[in-house]
Design a protein around this motif. Structure first.
Motif, PDB file in Angstrom:
ATOM      1  N   ARG A 186       2.661   9.716  -1.867  1.00 46.57           N
ATOM      2  CA  ARG A 186       4.277   8.759  -2.694  1.00 46.57           C
ATOM      3  C   ARG A 186       5.353   8.223  -2.075  1.00 46.57           C
ATOM      4  NH1 ARG A 186       1.581   5.433  -6.747  1.00 46.57           N
ATOM      5  NH2 ARG A 186       0.482   5.640  -7.906  1.00 46.57           N
ATOM      6  N   TYR A 220       4.827   7.955   2.776  1.00 44.40           N
ATOM      7  CA  TYR A 220       4.289   6.551   2.556  1.00 44.40           C
ATOM      8  C   TYR A 220       4.805   5.567   1.683  1.00 44.40           C
ATOM      9  CZ  TYR A 220       0.739   9.262   4.727  1.00 44.40           C
ATOM     10  OH  TYR A 220      -0.302   9.654   5.507  1.00 44.40           O
ATOM     11  N   GLN A 279       5.792   4.235  -0.674  1.00 42.02           N
ATOM     12  CA  GLN A 279       5.606   3.467  -2.015  1.00 42.02           C
ATOM     13  C   GLN A 279       6.350   3.667  -3.016  1.00 42.02           C
ATOM     14  OE1 GLN A 279       1.879   2.286  -3.148  1.00 42.02           O
ATOM     15  NE2 GLN A 279       2.032   2.162  -0.925  1.00 42.02           N
ATOM     16  N   GLU A 310      -1.042   2.826   8.544  1.00 44.75           N
ATOM     17  CA  GLU A 310       0.061   2.802   7.523  1.00 44.75           C
ATOM     18  C   GLU A 310      -0.291   1.333   6.177  1.00 44.75           C
ATOM     19  OE1 GLU A 310       3.983   3.262   6.554  1.00 44.75           O
ATOM     20  OE2 GLU A 310       3.768   4.762   8.196  1.00 44.75           O
ATOM     21  N   ILE A 360      -3.980   3.560   4.639  1.00 45.57           N
ATOM     22  CA  ILE A 360      -3.254   4.732   3.100  1.00 45.57           C
ATOM     23  C   ILE A 360      -2.502   3.540   1.979  1.00 45.57           C
ATOM     24  CG2 ILE A 360      -1.617   6.379   3.224  1.00 45.57           C
ATOM     25  CD1 ILE A 360      -2.025   6.946   6.313  1.00 45.57           C
ATOM     26  N   GLY A 361      -1.056   2.620   2.106  1.00 44.97           N
ATOM     27  CA  GLY A 361      -1.325   1.618   1.705  1.00 44.97           C
ATOM     28  C   GLY A 361      -2.188   1.532   0.938  1.00 44.97           C
ATOM     29  N   ILE A 420      -3.094   4.334  -1.396  1.00 43.22           N
ATOM     30  CA  ILE A 420      -2.620   4.872  -2.893  1.00 43.22           C
ATOM     31  C   ILE A 420      -2.699   3.453  -3.806  1.00 43.22           C
ATOM     32  CG2 ILE A 420      -0.236   5.366  -3.290  1.00 43.22           C
ATOM     33  CD1 ILE A 420       0.686   6.430  -0.328  1.00 43.22           C
TER      34      ILE A 420
END
Lengths: 404, 192
Positions: A48, A51, A53, B84, B87-88, B91
Motif C-alpha cells: 500500500r 504503490y 495507496q 502501476e 497493480i493499483g 490492490i
C-alpha cells in the motif's frame, strides 16, 4: 485548508501515537484529516505504501531499510523521519519449553544472558528443532531474537526454525503446537500468557534497553515533495506522543487501542505493556518494567542515523545484505533527522545536537548536548555489553563470534 | 499453467475458481492459509499463486517464497512491476498475485485481470448480501414497533406505520431508529 492523509498500520500497541493523533484531535488541529487504514500483514502494508495507496505507514524499522535496499518485494526508496516508539516486544515460549529455563519467570527476564544459555543447553533435549515464530524476516523482533540466540552460541539459521507468522495467529499457533514460542509486539505475548499455554522468556527492553522499533515511513519522493504536510503531521504526532507517555493518560490510551478499529483486544491486556507491569506467567505477580515501551520521553521519536546503521550491521551479519559503502549510505539515509529537526524546530521539545551516537554506551541516565531544552538519554545497553560505533561497522560485525 | 488460490473464504475462492475455469484454466487448487499450508504449496509447485490481500498469512507466504528450496527461483509479485494502473486495481480489489519468474507475462496478465474482476464481483456480492441482511433486520424492528403501537394505542397497522413515519420525518431521523427507540422505551417501561 484540511489535508487528507491515509496511513496504514497493523493492530499493535505501538500504533498508539497515530491513533491518539486522530482520536484526541492533534492531527485536526494541524489541519490534517487522518485516515488510518488497518492492514493485517506487513506485506500488504508495504504494498500500500510502495504503490501509493497510502501516503505513510506504521512500519517495522528494519523493513523500511530492507525495502530501500531492495531486499523485500517491490524495491522503493523509503524515508523515516519519525519513530513511533521504542521497545515493546516480548518473547514467550510454550510451557514445556519454558520448563528448561529458570523456574521463576521474573528471574529469566532479569537475566537474558543466562536465559539464552539455558535455552541453548536445552536445544539438544528436544528431538526436533524448536520452532520460534517471528513477525517478519525484516523485523526488529527477528534481529533481536537472532542477537539473543547467537550470544549463547545458537545459530538461528541452523539450530532453530524461525517461522514467520502474523501476530494475530500466534496464540492459535502455540495452542496447536505449530510453534514452540514467538516474539511479537504487545499485546500478543500477554494474550498467549493469559491463555495459559505460554510463559514470558525475555522482553525486548532487557535485550537492548532502547531498541529501535516502529517508524513512520513515507516514499522518499513523496516526503520531499510535500514538506509542509509532513511538518504538520510530525508536529501533531509529537504532541500525541507526549500525551501517550503521560502516566495519567494510560487508561484512556488503553481504551482507545482496545477499539476494534485499532487493536481489538481487551483494554486491561493492552494496559499491561503501556504501564510496564508484565505478568510473566498466568497467575504470577506482575513484574515491573518501567521502560517496557516509550513513546516520547528522551527524544524517543528522533530517528538516530546510528540506529538505521545498526539495522544494516545486523542485515550484513546475517548475510541478508551484501556489505558495501553504497548499501551502507543508502541504509543510513532511510532515517531522516533533518526532516525531524525542520518540522519540530518551533516546538519546545528537546532537540538532539547530533544525528548519530554510539549505541549501547549509556549505562545510566545521561544529560547530553541539545540545541534547546534539556535532553536526558536513558540507559541504552545491549545485554551483552557491546557498543555499536556507526563509524566502525565492519569491526563491529566481525566482532561477533561466527556461529557457523 | 498451475494456479493455486490461497483462501479460507469458501465462497470467494469458488467465485474465483469458476471464473478461471470458464476462461479455460483447469489446473486450479484451493489451499486454506492455515497450519502447514506452506508445505502443501511447495509440493504443488504452482506457476501462479493468488491470495487475498487482506489475509494475515501473506507474510508467511512471502517468507516461504524467499527461502523455499522447492521454488528456488526468483518470485515476482504482480505481472509487470511497471504496470502501476494494473497493480493499483489489484490492490484496490484486494488481490495479491505471486508469479514464478520465467513465466511469460502475456500468459499471466489475463489471469490477474480475471482475478481482479472476480474479486470485485465477490465484494459486490458481499455488499448486497449485507444490505439484504440489514433490510431484513430493519423490517423486523419496524414490525415490532408497529405491534407495540397497535396494542398500546389501539391503532390499525396502517395508522401505526403512518405514526412512526411522521415521527421520523418530524425528528429528522431514520424510521428504523425511531422504531428502535420505541422498542427500547417500551422494554424499559415494562411493556410487551
Amino acid at each position: 485548508m484540511t489535508t487528507s492523509l491515509r496511513i496504514a498500520f497493523l493492530p499493535l500497541n505501538d500504533v498508539a501515537v497515530l491513533a491518539v493523533a486522530r482520536e484526541r484531535g492533534f492531527a485536526e488541529e494541524e489541519g490534517i484529516a487522518l485516515d488510518l487504514v488497518r492492514t493485517t500483514s506487513w506485506a500488504t502494508l508495504r504494498d500500500r505504501l510502495v504503490y501509493g495507496q497510502v501516503q505513510a505507514a506504521h512500519m517495522l524499522a528494519p523493513l523500511a531499510v530492507a525495502v530501500t535496499l531492495g531486499l523485500s518485494q517491490q524495491p522503493a526508496a523509503l524515508a523515516a523521519p519519525f519513530k513511533l516508539g521504542v521497545n515493546g516486544n516480548m518473547l514467550v515460549m510454550a510451557k514445556d519449553f519454558a520448563a528448561a529455563l529458570a523456574p521463576d519467570p521474573a528471574a529469566r527476564l532479569a537475566d537474558p544472558l543466562g536465559t539464552a544459555h539455558d535455552f541453548a543447553a536445552a536445544i539438544g533435549l528436544w528431538r526436533r528443532k524448536p520452532v520460534i515464530g517471528v513477525v517478519h524476516r525484516f523485523s526488529s523482533h527477528a534481529l533481536m531474537l537472532r542477537y539473543w540466540l547467537a550470544s549463547a552460541g545458537v545459530d538461528p539459521d541452523r539450530d532453530v526454525v524461525l517461522r514467520v507468522l502474523p501476530p494475530s495467529l500466534t496464540v492459535e499457533a502455540i495452542h496447536g503446537g505449530e510453534i514452540d514460542g514467538f516474539i511479537a509486539g504487545e499485546p500478543w505475548g500477554s494474550a498467549a500468557i493469559d491463555s495459559g499455554r505460554a510463559e514470558a522468556v525475555a522482553i525486548g527492553e532487557r535485550i537492548w534497553q532502547r531498541g529501535v522499533e516502529k517508524v513512520l515511513a513515507f516514499r522518499e519522493n513523496w516526503l520531499d515533495e510535500n514538506p509542509d504536510t509532513v511538518d504538520r503531521l510530525l508536529r501533531a504526532l509529537a504532541r500525541a506522543a507526549v500525551w501517550c507517555d503521560e502516566p495519567g493518560n494510560r487508561e484512556a490510551l488503553a481504551d482507545i487501542l482496545a477499539d476494534p478499529r485499532y487493536v481489538g483486544q481487551p483494554s486491561d491486556l493492552i494496559l499491561r505493556a503501556l504501564t510496564g507491569t508484565i505478568v510473566p506467567r498466568a497467575g504470577d505477580a506482575a513484574v515491573s518494567s518501567p521502560d517496557f515501551v516509550l513513546f516520547s520521553r528522551e527524544a524517543t521519536s528522533f530517528p538516530w542515523r546510528s540506529q538505521a546503521l545498526w539495522i544494516y550491521s545486523q542485515l550484513v551479519r546475517w548475510k541478508m545484505a551484501e556489505p558495501s559503502d553504497e548499501t551502507e549510505a543508502k541504509a543510513a539515509a532511510v532515517f531522516r533527522p533533518d526532516v525531524y529537526r525542520r518540522a519540530l524546530a518551533g516546538s519546545d521539545l528537546p532537540m538532539p545536537g547530533a544525528s548519530m551516537k554510539l549505541e549501547g554506551a549509556v549505562g545510566a541516565p545521561l544529560g547530553v548536548g541539545s540545541r534547546k531544552g534539556d535532553l536526558t538519554l536513558g540507559p541504552d545497553r545491549f545485554f551483552d555489553g557491546r557498543v555499536f560505533d556507526p563509524e566502525r561497522i565492519a569491526d563491529y560485525v566481525s566482532g561477533f563470534s561466527q556461529t557457523r | 499453467m498451475r494456479i493455486v488460490i490461497i483462501d479460507d473464504s469458501g465462497l470467494r475462492a469458488t467465485v474465483l475458481e469458476e471464473g478461471l475455469r470458464d476462461a479455460g484454466y483447469d489446473d486450479i487448487h484451493i489451499v486454506p492459509p492455515r497450519g502447514a499450508f506452506v508445505a502443501r504449496l511447495e509440493r504443488m509447485a504452482p506457476d501462479v499463486v493468488l491470495m487475498d490481500l487482506g489475509s494475515p498469512s501473506r507474510d508467511t507466504l512471502e517468507e516461504m517464497l524467499t527461502v523455499s528450496r522447492a521454488l528456488a527461483r526468483p518470485i515476482a509479485m504482480f505481472v509487470d512491476q511497471s504496470d502501476e494502473a494494473m497493480i493499483g486495481a489489484a490492490i484496490d480489489a484486494g488481490v495479491s498475485a505471486y508469479v514464478v519468474d520465467g513465466l511469460r507475462k502475456e500468459r499471466v496478465k489475463p489471469v490477474l485481470e480475471l482475478a481482479v474482476r472476480r474479486f470485485n464481483a465477490f465484494s459486490r456480492m458481499q455488499t448486497e448480501l449485507e444490505e439484504a441482511r440489514t433490510a431484513l433486520a430493519d423490517r423486523k424492528v419496524i414490525d415490532r414497533a408497529k405491534s407495540i403501537l397497535m396494542n398500546q394505542r389501539a391503532l390499525s397497522e396502517q395508522d401505526a406505520y403512518a405514526l412512526l413515519r411522521s415521527t421520523a420525518m418530524n425528528q429528522g431521523k431514520k424510521l428504523v431508529d425511531v422504531a428502535q427507540a420505541l422498542i427500547t422505551a417500551s422494554d424499559l417501561l415494562g411493556g410487551i
